[in-house]
Structure formats: C-alpha cells, structure tokens
Enzyme design. Sequence first.
Site, PDB file in Angstrom:
ATOM      1  CG  ASP A   1      18.879  -4.999 -50.181  1.00 23.87           C
ATOM      2  OD1 ASP A   1      18.902  -5.399 -49.009  1.00 23.87           O
ATOM      3  OD2 ASP A   1      19.886  -4.986 -50.911  1.00 23.87           O
TER       4      ASP A   1
ATOM      5  CD  GLU B   1      18.953  -2.875 -45.901  1.00 26.90           C
ATOM      6  OE1 GLU B   1      19.547  -3.565 -45.060  1.00 26.90           O
ATOM      7  OE2 GLU B   1      19.146  -2.997 -47.122  1.00 26.90           O
TER       8      GLU B   1
ATOM      9  CG  ASP C   1      13.888  -7.973 -49.910  1.00 23.66           C
ATOM     10  OD1 ASP C   1      14.281  -6.801 -49.897  1.00 23.66           O
ATOM     11  OD2 ASP C   1      13.993  -8.739 -48.936  1.00 23.66           O
TER      12      ASP C   1
ATOM     13  CG  HIS D   1      17.158 -10.534 -44.165  1.00 25.75           C
ATOM     14  ND1 HIS D   1      16.362  -9.419 -44.006  1.00 25.75           N
ATOM     15  CD2 HIS D   1      18.050 -10.212 -45.135  1.00 25.75           C
ATOM     16  CE1 HIS D   1      16.763  -8.474 -44.836  1.00 25.75           C
ATOM     17  NE2 HIS D   1      17.783  -8.928 -45.535  1.00 25.75           N
ATOM     18  CG  ASP D   2      20.688  -8.188 -43.435  1.00 25.77           C
ATOM     19  OD1 ASP D   2      21.041  -9.279 -43.927  1.00 25.77           O
ATOM     20  OD2 ASP D   2      20.369  -7.200 -44.127  1.00 25.77           O
TER      21      ASP D   2
END
Length: 550
Positions: free
Chosen positions: A200, A257, A101, A330-331
């Site tokens: 991200d 993302e 990430d 994860h979100d």
Amino acid sequence: MQELKKDWWKDEVIYQIYPKSFNDSNGDGIGDLNGIRQKLPYLKELGVTMIWICPIFKSPMHDNGYDIADYEGIDPQFGTMADFDLLLEDANKMDIKIILDLVVNHTSDEHEWFQKALADKNSKYRDYYIFKEGKERPNNWRSQFGGSAWEKVEGEDVYYLHLFGKEQPDLNWENPELRQEIYAMINRWLEKGVAGFRIDSITFIKKDQDFASLPADGADGLVSCKSKTRNRPGIGEFLNELKRETFEKYNCITVGEASGVDYQDYEEFIGKDGYFSMIFDFHYADIDVESGTDWFKRSHWQVKDFKALLEQSQETIQKAGWAANFIENHDQPRALSKLVHKDYQNTNSACGIAALYFFLRGTPFIYQGQELGMLNAERTHIDEFDDISSIDNFYRGMAEGYSEKEALHFVNLRSRDNTRTPMPWNNEKFGGFSQNQPWLEMTQEYPKINTQNSIVLNFYKKMVDLRQTSEISSILINGTIEFLSNVPENVIAYVREYQNERVYSFTNLGTNVEEITWPKEIEQLFVDTHENESDKAKNVLLPYQSVLFK
C-alpha cells in the site's frame, strides 16, 4: 506444494477480499477469517489461484485497517492468529495462495512505536516518525484525506506528519533502524507461508527533506502533498533495500500500489531487476476524475480517452515488465457504474467490460462482487457513509462552491464505500452475508444481484477457465499484446500472439451499434457476451458487446 518457477505469478488469477464485508461467520455483522475459510470452495469453483486479503491486523479502524496498530497481531473482529493459520492451511490444501496487504508508509497512532514516541521526546521512537518543532505548522501540505498533513502534539510546540488521516502518522524511512524493524516483520510473515504482499501507498515513503511549502491549489489555502512526497528522488534506494532484505529471499509475489510513477520509470519498478513483480497502473482506472483524490473534479471522459490510456498502459508495461490488470478494488467505485452508460448497466454489459480487461497481458485481479456485476450503492445523506475519504470530499466539494446535492452526487459516484458493501451471497435479508445488521448498509437489502444463478458469475468462471486451462491458455498468459487502430472510435480491439498463434479481442465500449471489419474470418469464437442478441452473419458489435476469437 511444488517448487515455484521464478516468475510463477504470471500464471495466477487473483481475487481481492475486503474481509470486513466478505462473509460473517459469527453473526456480529462483520466479516472474518473463518468466514473467508467457509467460502474457499466458492473461490476454488470460480477458478482463482490466489487471494489478496485487505488488512486484518490489529487496528482502531479509522481507515478500515490501513491504520495498523500491531503488524503481527490479528484484529479481534477478524478472529485470532490460530484462525489465520487454519485459513492458510485450508487454502494451501486447495492450491489457493494467500497474499496480505502491507502498509509500511504509516502506522496507526495507537501503534506501540508512536505511543512511545509521544511519551518520551528523547526516545529512539521519536525518530521512527516525522516530528517538526515550531509554533506553526511546518508547511501548507494537504493530506490525502483533506486538511493539513500536520497534527500538533498535545502539550508541545511540535507537529507530526500524516499524509493520510491524522490517526496515521508517517514512518520516517530515513531512519535505518526503523527500516530493519520493518524488514524483520515482513520476513516473519513470509516464513509463516504467505505467498507475498500487495504493498500500500509505497511511493510515499520518500519525502523531500526541505519540507517546503508550495503555492495553494484549493480554497482551503493548502496544496496537495503529492508533489513533495510521492515517488521522489532517492526512493529507489529504499525500494532496492526493501527487496534485497525481504522479497528476494523468498521468491514471493509483490504487487505495488505505485501511484504517481511516470511511465519512463516503469522499468525500475517492474523490469528484470525491478522492485516489484508488478504494479497497479491507475492512469486508466481514474478516468472519471481529473485527480484521484478530488472527486468533484469530474473528467467527462469519452471512450477514445479510455482507449488511449489503456493502450499506453499495456504497451508501456509490455516493454518494462508485467501488469496487474483490474477494473475494481476497495478504493474504486463499481466498474459497471463507472464505465457503462446508465441505460445499459445490465448483465451483458457487466460481461462486456469484464472480457475487455480480463484478456489483457498481465495477471487479472477480480475484486469481490465484481464477478456478480454489482452496481454502486445510492446513499441519500452523508451520515450513511463510513469512508473517511467520502466524508472529506463531501465537505471539500461544498467548500469549492458546489451545492450539498452536487457534493453528495460526486461522493455517490466515487465513494470507496461502493465496493465495501457486504458481499451478497443470496437474496435474503442482509444477503446471506450475516444473520444480523452488517457494519455497513448493503447495496440492496434483498439483493437482486447475488451468487445464486448469476449469469455474470458463470461468465467469469468461463473466462478464468479460458485463461488457465484451455487450448488458448498459453496465448492469453504468455502472448504479446498489440492494439488495433483501424476500428471505430468506441471499439477497443487488441490481438494476443504467442508462437505464431493469435486471438483477437473486440469490445464496443459505447452506446451505438458499431460496424466492424474483422481482421480475418472468424475461425473459432471463444467469447460472445451478447450471443443471444447478436447476429453472427452481420459485421456489427452491439453496445458493450465483447468477443474473443481465433
């Protein structure tokens, strides 16, 4: 490893690991790098070819590692750089690639750059971040995690910008020296042998330089920062430079993302000369809320809405480039809890929604625990939540006029803690994740859903095998996609075609039995999620049943 072709990442199946919750090797209740290494055989057997590991860098963990204090140091709770090197080496031996990430919109407020910026207002590091002088906040922007996006510097009439938590000051991408520091860091990781990055919040790196206020959109008198800070004009210059200085040199995979990108701009992001290999599209993923950040604004969606968004997403991406297909991360909450009616949240339906997304055009992503058909956790008090965004939404919900019970209900439905609970490896106390109390409560203390004798897990293995090594692999990887319209409202059907060979996917995403007119006689059935319940002679699909056939 063999030389990789240019778009090698189209052939991958990617598994996302939330390291804190995957496997604890040393009994401290926190997952770690050696824990991941111990489970490589599990991942190999599942069939995945790449793992994406959420942030493992040194961090005070205000936002679970997305607040990075040192881009080239491993956080002690996860292990050491030597542990990472061992993981990379063992994964390579199993032909499993690793991506990390990358968080370069902001750092932690404990990062050396920010500490130097605070210590000396005349240092070059003050311009590595976005500071504004004045006795009042520069504008009324609301951060993504609630409250003002501006935090006062102690002892000065100065504020700094943070689009996320106040412990996550935004980097100033207008500064060319800062950008070069970022690129050098990225290249050192690529030299080390990581296969690429999931990137991200990347659409937030360009801010409107007028920093103007806008009319308030909430009871707090603030306005969402998005319309002035997300995917703004000029971002392309930064993204092209980022690609040119780093990714392009290494034939690596990049997954953006990229929330807030208009479909008309997808070519710029993932086209032949796009910034990234692929991006996540959140249009259909956020079906349950009107806004990804305001969880109390529920959407009361119907299958036809989801179908329209999925179809638009796939067809747009097909024209522009390549998709990163997912139903959990994860979100996001657990897909079974979000997409399936409460009365049907079972093994068969978990397989049904899996088959619906897994055979779409693009690279499939599996999030840890998704392959078991895990459900959301039910928490009874706000103190039981760890996630910064959950806590903010709870209090914002009440500020918007909802009761404490209603606000807690919204948070339970949408909390990021739902997918961050420890991975259940068996049905023992703490699910075999750890010998001791985990950092976050398990979804169930003695989990009924775990990796032992899991029907859903075996189904995922079958799907991976179909995509990667079967007679229809080339169709599922390389084929075009076209959605079928002459089906009932609650049925999502599409055809994948490659070199005049076709496979069809039909999924009933509703609670009624639906009558189907098959496009042609079924020659070969590859997937039937309800094979023990359905009668092949009848032209019907049971609730949440999915079939894949030739």
